[in-house]
Scaffold this active site. Structure first.
Site, PDB file in Angstrom:
ATOM      1  CD  GLU A   1     -28.848 -17.342  -1.810  1.00 23.53           C
ATOM      2  OE1 GLU A   1     -29.144 -18.448  -2.279  1.00 23.53           O
ATOM      3  OE2 GLU A   1     -27.776 -17.138  -1.211  1.00 23.53           O
TER       4      GLU A   1
ATOM      5  CG  ASP B   1     -28.568 -18.004   6.100  1.00 27.31           C
ATOM      6  OD1 ASP B   1     -27.953 -17.217   5.358  1.00 27.31           O
ATOM      7  OD2 ASP B   1     -28.463 -19.246   6.017  1.00 27.31           O
TER       8      ASP B   1
END
Length: 319
Positions: free
Chosen positions: A210, A41
């Site tokens: 997401e 991420d």
């Protein structure tokens, strides 16, 4: 709904140090990275001549590069969990910080981050900031938004700050559930003001969407998101998709005119034989895109990939 085996991810991130070779076919430059590139991420920014990448991990992990290609790890942001986190996410007890997003705005670097546990909507987005990343001095700016398993059908993780065409800040976020959300941000507090808008959702594959990223370019807002499943090593099915809108609140349509509120999204990157499940992308200055992918030549270790981001004659992103 995401990020299992956190200890495994952090261990990989802390031990991964190897060179990448350019194996992704691309019309734009694929950055050949060396050094410590273990991330999950990632969010990237440049201060002075140095690049910084912030990523999921213990205390929130930080990589630095003085030339953009050779990377090394620097001290984590949070040496200990902040005391107020447990008020909202009592099950997060190991200083595990997810999915940061870094932006420079109004003279400060604003770093949004997530606190949660796998498979739960009991989550929060927090904020820390600094006048200089290189100083290592970060101010705790507290809670931004929270959700609960029982009270919300969306999840307060994966934040992304966007400055609109009028210089106004907005925060997008979300994972699974009823989809990706957008809220106006107060310039003074850098906290939400006003109501939430849903900007993308999926009704297929368990609602797996997401990690929103919104950027503005030449009259359009571009929404990038990650669909399908991360965190499964070489079995990850993550993909990066995108759509665009003339309004930051949408609707965002893909290249075929399908709304991202109705399972739309043109695929930008679905990986290749080596790099599995690319996703949780971040776009910097509209000309750089960073994401993680799982390296099939290294037991599915998550690593950082960076490309120059190009735009075709119709204004769609490509690399």
């Amino acid at each position: 709904m995401k990020k299992p085996a956190k200890k495994w991810l952090v261990t990989v991130a802390l031990t991964c140090a190897m060179a990448l070779t350019s194996v992704i076919p691309a019309s734009a430059a694929f950055w050949n990275l060396t050094g410590d590139i273990g991330v999950h991420d990632p969010s990237i920014i440049k201060e002075g001549s140095s690049y910084y990448t912030f990523s999921t991990g213990t205390g929130l992990q930080v990589l630095r590069s003085d030339n953009g290609t050779n990377w090394y790890r620097t001290p984590q942001i949070f040496l200990q969990p902040l005391s107020w986190w447990k008020t909202y996410v009592p099950n997060n007890t190991n200083n595990d910080v997810w999915a940061p997003d870094i932006h420079y705005f109004n003279g400060r670097y604003w770093l949004y981050y997530s606190i949660s546990t796998f498979g739960s909507r009991t989550s929060l987005i927090g904020l820390t900031s600094t006048a200089s990343i290189g100083s290592g001095q970060w101010r705790d700016d507290g809670l931004v938004i929270r959700t609960t398993q029982e009270g919300n059908d969306y999840n307060a993780i994966d934040p992304n700050l966007t400055i609109d065409a009028n210089g106004e800040p907005w925060l997008s976020f979300g994972s699974f559930g009823s989809g990706l959300k957008l809220v106006k941000i107060d310039k003074n507090t850098m906290k939400p003001t006003g109501s939430l808008t849903t900007i993308a959702r999926r009704t297929t594959n368990g609602g797996a969407i997401e990690a929103p990223t919104i950027t503005y370019r030449n009259g359009y807002y571009y929404l990038f998101a990650s669909i399908d499943y991360c965190c499964r090593g070489v079995d990850s099915t993550y993909k990066i998709v995108y759509g665009r809108s003339t309004s930051i609140t949408g609707p965002y349509l893909d290249k075929n005119g399908v709304s991202m509120l109705n399972n739309g999204g043109t695929i930008l990157d679905s990986g290749n034989d080596r790099w599995k499940g690319p996703g949780h992308q971040d776009v910097y200055n509209n000309n750089i895109i960073v994401r993680h992918a799982y390296d099939a030549t290294d037991n599915g270790a998550p690593k950082m990939l960076i490309n120059d981001l190009l735009w075709d004659s119709s204004g769609w992103p490509t690399y």
